[in-house]
Design an enzyme around this catalytic site. Structure first.
Site, mmCIF file in Angstrom:
data_model
loop_
_atom_site.group_PDB
_atom_site.id
_atom_site.type_symbol
_atom_site.label_atom_id
_atom_site.label_comp_id
_atom_site.label_asym_id
_atom_site.label_seq_id
_atom_site.Cartn_x
_atom_site.Cartn_y
_atom_site.Cartn_z
ATOM 1 N N HIS A 112 -36.851 114.719 40.371
ATOM 2 C CA HIS A 112 -37.975 113.797 40.150
ATOM 3 C C HIS A 112 -38.546 113.384 41.493
ATOM 4 C CE1 HIS A 112 -34.826 113.121 37.087
ATOM 5 N NE2 HIS A 112 -35.836 113.383 36.285
ATOM 6 N N HIS A 127 -39.696 92.483 37.382
ATOM 7 C CA HIS A 127 -38.838 91.769 36.426
ATOM 8 C C HIS A 127 -39.656 90.919 35.452
ATOM 9 C CE1 HIS A 127 -35.206 90.366 34.690
ATOM 10 N NE2 HIS A 127 -35.476 89.101 34.953
ATOM 11 N N GLY A 182 -23.663 97.713 31.981
ATOM 12 C CA GLY A 182 -24.132 97.593 33.365
ATOM 13 C C GLY A 182 -23.012 97.712 34.381
ATOM 14 N N ASP A 213 -30.955 85.607 42.158
ATOM 15 C CA ASP A 213 -31.200 86.885 41.474
ATOM 16 C C ASP A 213 -32.155 86.683 40.290
ATOM 17 O OD1 ASP A 213 -30.539 89.689 40.649
ATOM 18 O OD2 ASP A 213 -29.858 88.582 38.877
HETATM 19 P P1 ADP Z 1 -35.104 97.032 37.554
HETATM 20 O O1 ADP Z 1 -33.930 96.644 38.384
HETATM 21 O O2 ADP Z 1 -34.896 98.330 36.842
HETATM 22 O O3 ADP Z 1 -36.400 96.917 38.292
HETATM 23 P P2 ADP Z 1 -35.624 94.441 36.366
HETATM 24 O O4 ADP Z 1 -36.397 94.129 37.596
HETATM 25 O O5 ADP Z 1 -36.281 94.113 35.072
HETATM 26 O O6 ADP Z 1 -35.138 95.946 36.352
HETATM 27 O O7 ADP Z 1 -34.277 93.613 36.376
HETATM 28 C C1 ADP Z 1 -33.609 93.332 37.555
HETATM 29 C C2 ADP Z 1 -32.372 92.518 37.207
HETATM 30 O O8 ADP Z 1 -31.503 93.309 36.424
HETATM 31 C C3 ADP Z 1 -31.567 92.103 38.392
HETATM 32 O O9 ADP Z 1 -32.075 90.914 38.956
HETATM 33 C C4 ADP Z 1 -30.184 91.921 37.824
HETATM 34 O O10 ADP Z 1 -29.968 90.613 37.356
HETATM 35 C C5 ADP Z 1 -30.195 92.825 36.624
HETATM 36 N N1 ADP Z 1 -29.315 93.976 36.844
HETATM 37 C C6 ADP Z 1 -29.539 95.099 37.563
HETATM 38 N N2 ADP Z 1 -28.497 95.937 37.488
HETATM 39 C C7 ADP Z 1 -27.582 95.328 36.684
HETATM 40 C C8 ADP Z 1 -26.269 95.661 36.203
HETATM 41 N N3 ADP Z 1 -25.708 96.828 36.519
HETATM 42 N N4 ADP Z 1 -25.626 94.793 35.396
HETATM 43 C C9 ADP Z 1 -26.212 93.612 35.063
HETATM 44 N N5 ADP Z 1 -27.427 93.238 35.487
HETATM 45 C C10 ADP Z 1 -28.095 94.080 36.283
HETATM 46 MG MG MG Z 2 -37.177 95.172 39.064
#
Ligand code: ADP
Ligand code: MG
Length: 584
Positions: free
Chosen positions: A217, A395, A478, A548
């Site tokens: 990718h 997010h 996760g 976070d």
């Molecule tokens: P992405 O990381 O795919 O951009 P989001 O921005 O929606 O997704 O979400 C980010 C949040 O996801 C982080 O702030 C964290 O709290 C949560 N997160 C990321 N990886 C994990 C994991 N392996 N287990 C639990 N929560 C996680």
């Molecule tokens: Mg994100």
């Protein structure tokens, strides 16, 4: 450049429809992908593969007797959603259990993982074998971190042949794990690939150069090199792969030269000849090799070499016949077409009768989801900004997409009980949100829904079980631990506080209030942590001093639900309605 489409957004779906129309003797369309259209012996293990679209013949082209039973097909280069994997696996299940196998990418791991939890919860025994053949993506002592590329083929083939031979789920899993361990690949790219409708390729390789180890990718490679001659390229690929030999490799090896999209077959054959000679010179016997397009990357200019180190049982399975739209080997007796009703029946969710009391509780679940939606909409912007500090800034928008889809799906189930409302909501959330948090929230909501079921009333114990199921889904999928700076750092204090209050005899609404406050406080405290999981990991320093985003959104949601429940006296009213004779 991809030129043939009406609307680029429909590309993957319409291409799959056409693929099925061209291959009805092999595959039938189900919601989320394709399943064999021919009969599968009762009790046979279903090998369910899948991943993003744009990699043909992976994945749908590898469905047929002797190979995969079904394939879950996502959008272009995007994982299929958990609900799609789940429905495809259900349609494929022939009573012998399910083996999920796919390339090791974070999105796929979350969505297939979530589907696995659901299938197992329903009593369909499901296991997973990840393909991790790309030696460029992590060192040899971190095999589990490697991503999957053309080695998909050898792993799927071994699993499919083992299933066809009637082996048990244990054996199919064991053999697929062994095949993966003994499969090593390395790829090169000469130029990028372009998604349908996009004006520019996803990436470029500098003119006159080749990028070694670039992912399918466009993930960054190991190094850029001036364009080599064919002989030099053969030596480079063979040399690096021989350095990365598995333990007990032996001297019989399958070589797969795989074109990524726009390298001509003549060029692949030319290179194959040189690779074959080098392997022979190294004292190896090349067994039943493949040379052609097996796992592609749209119109990417590039290729890969895979070495699959055989032992006796793997060689037998590799040589076994297979008959799929894109991969044929030996000869197989013709198969009878499956009855169409069977496919339809398996993709339809069973409806269970719901009582008025259960329906009322279902409506309450819809109202709670509506509150969650409102919270996220209020904080969308600030959550996005928080994620932009060390993450990718999505997010807020991801949570909004997820929760809007969830609330809409819940509303579309009038009359349903809590379990069905939450299952529909969770499925929609993970399907529409994208991102890590979407998959986690989706599966947690589904898990809570399954724990609660569609009952007429709930006890304090039920509430505790739902909190546990919600938490376990997130930690199981996760795999983050306390202190990794993720939503888990707010979730675990929430669960522990809830259960502690509960053990001390607090009513569920009080336990929820105290637990929500603990979650918010813990979310704030994540500011002092360094991220060890997720996208923020590479930017750990920047993240220090800021909480976070996933932990913050969890805290906000917990507080909002608690406030909604207390202000509407939901739990205490219900407690007063407990029938006479039952505990109050
Ligand atoms: P992405 O990381 O795919 O951009 P989001 O921005 O929606 O997704 O979400 C980010 C949040 O996801 C982080 O702030 C964290 O709290 C949560 N997160 C990321 N990886 C994990 C994991 N392996 N287990 C639990 N929560 C996680
Ligand atoms: Mg994100």
């Amino acid at each position: 450049m991809t030129q043939i489409f009406d609307n680029p957004a429909d590309f993957a779906d319409e291409a799959l429809d056409g693929f099925v129309a061209a291959n009805r003797g092999y595959v039938a369309r189900v919601d989320g992908g394709v399943v064999r259209s021919t009969e599968v012996s009762q009790g046979q293990v279903a090998v369910v593969i899948g991943g993003g679209s744009g990699h043909y013949p992976a994945f749908a082209g590898l469905v047929g007797p002797g190979l995969a039973t079904a394939s879950a097909c996502g959008n272009m280069f995007a994982s299929p959603a958990a609900g799609q994997v789940y429905r495809v696996a259900k349609a494929a299940n022939a009573g012998g259990g399910v083996l999920l196998s796919y390339g090791n990418y974070a999105g796929d791991v979350l969505h297939f993982g979530q589907a696995q939890l659901r299938l197992n919860a329903e009593g369909i025994e499901t296991r997973t074998v990840l393909v991790t053949d790309d030696i460029a993506s992590a060192p040899q002592d971190q095999l589990e971190k490697r991503r999957g590329i053309a080695g998909d083929l050898t792993v799927f083939k071994i699993a499919g042949a083992a299933a066809e031979a009637g082996m048990s789920l244990d054996d199919v899993e064991r053999l697929a794990i062994k095949a993966n361990y003994r499969t090593r690949s390395l790829g090169v790219a000469f130029d990028g690939c372009t998604l349908p409708g996009a004006a520019e390729p996803l990436f470029h390789v500098p003119e006159g150069h080749m990028s070694l180890g670039l992912g399918i990718h466009g993930e960054p490679g190991i190094s850029d090199h001036p364009m080599p001659t064919a002989s030099e390229l053969a030596e480079l690929l063979v040399g690096k792969l021989l350095e990365d030999k598995p333990d007990n490799a032996g001297d019989r090896v399958v070589a797969v030269v795989n074109g990524l999209g726009t390298v001509k077959y003549d060029e692949l054959f030319l290179l194959f000849g040189k690779i074959d000679a080098l392997l022979t010179k190294a004292g190896l016997t090349v067994v039943e090799p493949e040379c052609g397009e097996l796992v592609t990357s749209l119109d990417m200019s590039g290729l890969s070499l895979t070495l699959f180190w055989l032992d006796e049982e793997l060689e037998q399975l590799w040589a076994a016949p297979a008959n799929t739209p894109a991969f044929r080997k030996g000869s197989m007796s013709p198969r009878v077409l499956r009855r169409a009703e069977l496919l339809e029946a398996s993709s339809e969710a069973e409806q269970e009768a719901t009582t008025p009391a259960a329906t009322e509780l279902g409506a309450l679940a819809v109202a709670v989801l509506e509150e969650v939606r409102a919270t996220i909409e209020e904080h969308e912007e600030s959550l996005g900004k928080l994620d932009a500090i060390a993450g990718d800034g999505d997010h807020g928008i991801g949570m909004r997409r997820g929760v809007e889809a969830a609330a809409a799906a819940a509303l579309a189930k009038p009359g349903a009980g809590v379990g069905r409302v939450l299952e529909a909501a969770g499925e929609a959330w993970s399907e529409k949100a994208g991102g890590t948090s979407g998959a986690l929230w989706g599966s947690a909501i589904i898990a809570a829904g399954q724990a609660l079921g569609n009952r007429d009333g709930y006890t304090r114990e039920d509430a505790a079980a739902a909190v546990r199921a919600f938490t376990d889904a997130i930690t199981n999928l996760g795999k983050a631990e306390e202190g990794d700076k993720t939503m888990v750092d707010a979730l675990l204090p929430f669960r522990d506080t809830f259960l502690k209050e509960f053990d001390a005899g607090a009513p569920a609404d009080v336990a929820l209030e105290v637990a929500a406050a603990a979650a918010s406080a813990a979310a704030g405290a994540t500011a002092s942590l360094r991220p060890l999981k997720g996208r923020a990991r590479p930017l750990a320093e920047k993240s220090l001093g800021h909480p976070d985003p996933g932990a913050v959104s969890f805290g906000l949601i917990a507080e909002r639900i608690s406030a909604f429940i207390s202000s509407n006296h939901i739990i205490s009213t219900r407690a007063a309605q407990v029938p006479e004779g039952a505990q109050a």
